[in-house]
Every structure is written in C-alpha cells, then in structure tokens.
Write an enzyme that holds these catalytic residues in place. Structure first.
Site, short mmCIF file in Angstrom:
data_model
loop_
_atom_site.label_atom_id
_atom_site.label_comp_id
_atom_site.label_asym_id
_atom_site.label_seq_id
_atom_site.Cartn_x
_atom_site.Cartn_y
_atom_site.Cartn_z
N LYS A 196 0.86 -1.18 0.00
CA LYS A 196 0.00 0.00 0.00
C LYS A 196 0.90 1.23 0.00
O LYS A 196 1.70 1.43 0.91
CB LYS A 196 -0.90 0.00 1.23
CG LYS A 196 -1.76 1.25 1.34
CD LYS A 196 -2.73 1.14 2.49
CE LYS A 196 -3.55 2.42 2.60
NZ LYS A 196 -4.50 2.34 3.70
N LYS A 249 -2.09 -1.44 -3.96
CA LYS A 249 -2.97 -0.28 -3.90
C LYS A 249 -2.17 1.01 -3.95
O LYS A 249 -1.19 1.10 -3.21
CB LYS A 249 -3.75 -0.36 -2.59
CG LYS A 249 -4.64 0.80 -2.30
CD LYS A 249 -5.25 0.65 -0.96
CE LYS A 249 -5.95 1.96 -0.65
NZ LYS A 249 -6.33 2.08 0.70
C1 PBG Z 1 -6.99 3.34 5.37
C2 PBG Z 1 -7.46 3.23 3.98
C3 PBG Z 1 -7.36 4.22 2.99
C4 PBG Z 1 -7.94 3.69 1.85
C5 PBG Z 1 -8.37 2.40 2.14
N1 PBG Z 1 -8.04 2.13 3.47
C6 PBG Z 1 -6.91 5.61 3.08
C7 PBG Z 1 -5.58 5.96 3.51
O1 PBG Z 1 -4.67 5.15 3.66
O2 PBG Z 1 -5.44 7.15 3.75
C8 PBG Z 1 -8.03 4.42 0.54
C9 PBG Z 1 -9.03 3.93 -0.42
C10 PBG Z 1 -9.36 4.88 -1.50
O3 PBG Z 1 -8.72 5.93 -1.70
O4 PBG Z 1 -10.32 4.56 -2.21
N2 PBG Z 1 -7.71 2.61 6.26
#
Ligand code: PBG
Length: 325
Positions: A196, A249
C-alpha cells in the site's frame, strides 16, 4: 526480420466476434468488489461530493444497497466504518456493537450469500486520523498490533468472511492470524493490503471515511511510490505471516507492482482502484472529455491484464450491470 506479408495482425481484428474470440483478458463481475462506507443513524444517505455516485450509508441503507448489488451481479463488498465517536486509541474499532459488527449483521440478514470483507484499520476511529496509536506524535507500531488484532476479532465474531488489514504496521498479519486462530477462527482468510503506497490518490476516500490525518501524513508507514523491490519484501513478509490474498494499492499507477507480485508469489492478488482513480474518471467524463464506460472498461482490463485476480473498485455495481446487458 518481419514476417509481413505472411503475418498480418489486422486479419484478426476485422469483426467483433473475432476480436472477442481471441481476447486474452476478461473483466467478470465475480471478481469485482464494491467498497461501502457505513455511517451511524438510520435512513442516512450522504453523497460524497468528490465521488459522484458514491454515498455514505447508514446500516439499513447499506443492507438495501447490498440487495441492489446482488441484483447487479456483485457478490463481494469491502466495508469501511465511520463510528459515532472517535478517540485517541480508536476504541470504536474493537467494540462488539460497533458500526461494522452492526453492518455485518444487517447485511447478512438482507443478503445471506454476500461475501463480507472488512477493512481493518484505526484511521476511521482515531480522533487524530492516523492508522495506529501514537507515542510522541508518531504511530507506535507494536502497541497498535494488539488493537488491530482485537478489531479483526470483533469483525470475525460479527460474521466477516474475510478481514483486510490496511494499516501497514509491521507484523500485523501475524498478530491478526494468531488472534483469529486462538479464538477458533482458523478458517477465516486474511486479505492483506501488502503493498500500500503513500498515494496522492486517496484524497476523496478521506472525505468519505472522515479519516484525513489531523497532522503530518502517512509516509512513515505507507510505502514510497518509487519502490518495487520493497513492495516484494512487504508481500513476502505478509505471506510468511499468513496472508491468504495480497493487495496492491492504488491500481493503475502500480501495474508493474501487480505484475511482479503475481509472478513472484502466485497468490491471489487484489488491486484497489482507489477513490482518486475513480474521481479522475468521473470528473473527466462529467466534462465530456472522455467516455466513462470505455475508460472504466479499459482501466479494469489493464488491471486484470497486469495480473490482478480481484479488482476492488467503486465502479463495481455499474460495471456488473453493464456486463449483464
Ligand atoms: C486506510 C485506507 C485508505 C484507503 C483504504 N483504506 C486511506 C488511507 O490510507 O489514507 C483508501 C481507499 C481509496 O482511496 O479509495 N484505512
């Protein structure tokens, strides 16, 4: 040495049925996951301005939306909870009667066969908006693991089918696996957000989930967009700790990462087409600058072609409906 004129690639592109006959990659509804944002209250539907077509929904409305998803052909959802109250430790995340456990029960009643994946993280539950507990203004890794494990267990007890930790703490997959196993949930899979990245494409999500960090950013725990070797080490670690499925992601800016993870590990790979990727397509389409349906199909095809088995996308319902037609 060119094989032309013996080989003419255009021969195979002359008819629609022929193009479909030799198509290498398919987008199928079975492999799409729809994210949903669940908020307190009843009969609540708060449209998210930066994500046209997406709204925060109360538990009752979420269950109704799941009925529509099943009708459209979508059989998996990823649930994000926005609690009534936030505090420094994210206590709402571990409550047995918290927003996600309540949503799980209601969805299960409305659509018993829906696959329920829950996001396991603290950022929606902490008043500072970071993904863990703080010490001296920094997210403290090891104490956070206990809270995440308790959160995953609360989701498991409430009927989650898969738990998906998205916090990027080191060691969280192992901590969650041990907690689940100790409580008898040896059969419950973990989908880890393994690679991520600290991305500029999460902006609209943070509005939807109310999880913008009150100070600083997430670069101290999410990955540097420049790194792919490190992404492979992250995935290796999660697989060793017991991840059953791994996620990359965002999706489109990281197709190379998806490809390498798929080739190296051979595990089921999920890719998350995130909020900013969704918002870009919606905004350009609203201006008449691109054709939305074509652009969406092309991005999802590209994500699948790169090696993703599963695609988490805010377009899931629309795409599944289109595939039905
Ligand atoms: C954090 C989380 C995020 C997303 C999914 N889980 C945001 C972040 O890390 O700030 C982002 C998903 C998206 O942008 O659609 N729990």
């Amino acid at each position: 040495m060119s094989r032309f004129p013996a080989y003419r690639p255009r021969r195979m592109r002359r008819r629609d049925a022929l193009r479909r006959l030799v198509r290498e990659t398919h987008v199928v509804a079975d492999q799409l996951v729809q994210p949903l944002f669940v908020v307190p209250g009843t009969n609540v539907e708060n449209p998210v301005p930066s994500m046209p077509g997406i709204a925060q929904l109360s538990v009752d409305r979420t269950a109704e939306e799941c009925r529509r998803l099943v009708d459209a052909g979508v059989s998996s959802v990823l649930l994000f909870g926005v609690p009534e109250e936030k505090d420094a430790h994210g206590s709402g995340a571990v409550a047995a009667d918290g927003i996600i456990p309540r949503a799980l029960a209601a969805i299960r009643r409305a659509t018993p066969d829906m696959l329920l994946i829950t996001d396991v993280c603290l950022c929606e539950y902490t008043d500072h908006g970071h993904c863990g507990v703080l010490r001296d203004g920094e997210v403290d890794n090891d104490p956070t693991l206990d809270v995440l494990a308790a959160e995953a267990l609360a989701h498991a007890r409430a009927g989650a089918d898969i738990v998906a930790p998205s916090d990027m703490m080191d060691g969280r997959v192992g901590a969650i696996r041990r907690a689940l196993d100790a409580a008898g949930f040896t059969h419950l899979p973990i989908l880890s957000y393994a690679a991520k990245f600290a991305s500029g494409f999460y902006g609209p999500f943070r509005d939807a989930a109310g999880s913008t960090p009150a100070f600083g950013d997430r670069r101290g725990y999410q990955m540097d967009p420049a790194n792919v070797e490190e992404a492979l080490r992250e995935v290796a670690l999660d697989v060793e700790e017991g991840a059953d499925m791994v996620m990359v992601k965002p999706a489109l800016p990281y197709l190379d990462v998806i490809r390498r993870v798929k080739e190296r590990f051979g595990y089921p790979v999920a890719a998350y087409q995130v909020s900013g990727e969704y918002a870009m397509i919606k905004a350009a389409a609203a201006n008449g600058w691109i054709d939305e349906a074509r652009a969406v199909d092309e991005t999802l095809t590209a994500i699948r072609r790169a090696g993703a088995d599963v695609v988490i996308t805010y377009f899931a319902k629309d795409v599944a409906r289109g595939l039905r037609r």
